[in-house]
Write a protein that holds these residues in place. Structure first.
Motif, PDB file in Angstrom:
ATOM      1  N   SER A   1       0.807  -1.222   0.000  1.00 16.36           N
ATOM      2  CA  SER A   1       0.000   0.000   0.000  1.00 16.36           C
ATOM      3  C   SER A   1       0.843   1.278   0.000  1.00 16.36           C
ATOM      4  O   SER A   1       0.290   2.371   0.072  1.00 16.36           O
ATOM      5  CB  SER A   1      -0.941   0.009   1.207  1.00 16.36           C
ATOM      6  OG  SER A   1      -0.193   0.008   2.403  1.00 16.36           O
ATOM      7  N   THR A   2       2.159   1.152  -0.088  1.00 10.12           N
ATOM      8  CA  THR A   2       2.982   2.355  -0.109  1.00 10.12           C
ATOM      9  C   THR A   2       2.869   3.047  -1.464  1.00 10.12           C
ATOM     10  O   THR A   2       2.588   2.415  -2.480  1.00 10.12           O
ATOM     11  CB  THR A   2       4.465   2.033   0.172  1.00 10.12           C
ATOM     12  OG1 THR A   2       4.930   1.107  -0.805  1.00 10.12           O
ATOM     13  CG2 THR A   2       4.641   1.454   1.568  1.00 10.12           C
ATOM     14  N   VAL A   3       3.073   4.379  -1.472  1.00  9.41           N
ATOM     15  CA  VAL A   3       2.997   5.132  -2.720  1.00  9.41           C
ATOM     16  C   VAL A   3       4.325   5.032  -3.460  1.00  9.41           C
ATOM     17  O   VAL A   3       5.336   4.627  -2.900  1.00  9.41           O
ATOM     18  CB  VAL A   3       2.621   6.614  -2.480  1.00  9.41           C
ATOM     19  CG1 VAL A   3       1.250   6.707  -1.849  1.00  9.41           C
ATOM     20  CG2 VAL A   3       3.644   7.330  -1.647  1.00  9.41           C
ATOM     21  N   ASN A   4       4.294   5.401  -4.710  1.00 11.64           N
ATOM     22  CA  ASN A   4       5.433   5.393  -5.643  1.00 11.64           C
ATOM     23  C   ASN A   4       5.637   4.010  -6.253  1.00 11.64           C
ATOM     24  O   ASN A   4       5.800   3.037  -5.536  1.00 11.64           O
ATOM     25  CB  ASN A   4       6.747   5.848  -4.998  1.00 11.64           C
ATOM     26  CG  ASN A   4       6.732   7.298  -4.625  1.00 11.64           C
ATOM     27  OD1 ASN A   4       6.157   8.107  -5.333  1.00 11.64           O
ATOM     28  ND2 ASN A   4       7.349   7.635  -3.502  1.00 11.64           N
ATOM     29  N   GLY A   5       5.590   3.954  -7.555  1.00  7.98           N
ATOM     30  CA  GLY A   5       5.894   2.730  -8.271  1.00  7.98           C
ATOM     31  C   GLY A   5       4.690   2.088  -8.919  1.00  7.98           C
ATOM     32  O   GLY A   5       3.563   2.554  -8.808  1.00  7.98           O
ATOM     33  N   ASP A   6       4.977   1.001  -9.613  1.00  6.20           N
ATOM     34  CA  ASP A   6       3.967   0.263 -10.361  1.00  6.20           C
ATOM     35  C   ASP A   6       3.406  -0.871  -9.509  1.00  6.20           C
ATOM     36  O   ASP A   6       4.142  -1.523  -8.769  1.00  6.20           O
ATOM     37  CB  ASP A   6       4.566  -0.309 -11.642  1.00  6.20           C
ATOM     38  CG  ASP A   6       5.026   0.779 -12.600  1.00  6.20           C
ATOM     39  OD1 ASP A   6       4.582   1.933 -12.456  1.00  6.20           O
ATOM     40  OD2 ASP A   6       5.842   0.475 -13.493  1.00  6.20           O
ATOM     41  N   ARG A   7       2.112  -1.100  -9.654  1.00  4.29           N
ATOM     42  CA  ARG A   7       1.427  -2.151  -8.903  1.00  4.29           C
ATOM     43  C   ARG A   7       0.487  -2.917  -9.817  1.00  4.29           C
ATOM     44  O   ARG A   7       0.071  -2.431 -10.861  1.00  4.29           O
ATOM     45  CB  ARG A   7       0.574  -1.565  -7.767  1.00  4.29           C
ATOM     46  CG  ARG A   7       1.295  -0.665  -6.794  1.00  4.29           C
ATOM     47  CD  ARG A   7       2.133  -1.451  -5.792  1.00  4.29           C
ATOM     48  NE  ARG A   7       2.687  -0.556  -4.792  1.00  4.29           N
ATOM     49  CZ  ARG A   7       3.825   0.119  -4.936  1.00  4.29           C
ATOM     50  NH1 ARG A   7       4.520   0.019  -6.038  1.00  4.29           N
ATOM     51  NH2 ARG A   7       4.265   0.898  -3.962  1.00  4.29           N
ATOM     52  N   SER A   8       0.135  -4.116  -9.362  1.00  8.57           N
ATOM     53  CA  SER A   8      -0.951  -4.887  -9.953  1.00  8.57           C
ATOM     54  C   SER A   8      -2.074  -4.912  -8.932  1.00  8.57           C
ATOM     55  O   SER A   8      -1.827  -4.989  -7.726  1.00  8.57           O
ATOM     56  CB  SER A   8      -0.500  -6.310 -10.272  1.00  8.57           C
ATOM     57  OG  SER A   8       0.437  -6.302 -11.310  1.00  8.57           O
TER      58      SER A   8
END
Length: 130
Positions: A107-114
């Motif tokens: 749940s941290t901000v910054n970067g790519d997620r699925s």
């Protein structure tokens, strides 16, 4: 403020199809006129930035992503996702909650997620970022 992008959506909910729409930037989903539909078992690549939402006013001004079950049942939960502080947060009631629940997984901000949609029905639904 960092950028967190959803790069793919996987629907592992065993019975429900879902509409996903970035209300702040509709063109990030299925274009300006419609949401993305994800059927059970379907995996869809995308590039959807999670909006920053720091107040009720931002929320009312569409700084959020919604995940709505494909049903006519008004009792089915609408999930809502936004970034606030250093985390991606969500609600299961379609409302803004200051410092809301952290999305399970990363749940941290910054970067790519699925984004993974899980559960056994449209009423038993949850999400996870990884």
């Amino acid at each position: 403020m960092g950028v967190t992008a959803i790069k793919s959506i996987q629907n592992n909910n065993t019975t429900g199809a879902y509409y996903i729409k970035n209300l702040e930037h509709p063109s990030d989903t299925a274009g300006p006129d419609g949401p993305m539909k994800v059927a059970p078992g379907q995996h869809i690549p995308c590039n959807m930035w999670i909006p920053w939402c720091t107040s009720q006013s931002d929320f009312y001004n569409n700084h959020r992503i919604i995940i709505v079950p494909f049903t006519n049942d008004a009792n089915a939960p609408t999930l809502t996702i936004w970034q606030q502080g250093d985390y991606v947060r969500y609600s299961r009631d379609g409302s803004f909650h200051n410092n809301g629940t952290l999305v399970p997984g990363n749940s941290t901000v910054n970067g790519d997620r699925s984004l993974e949609i899980t559960g056994t029905s449209i009423y038993d639904v949850d999400i996870k970022l990884y």
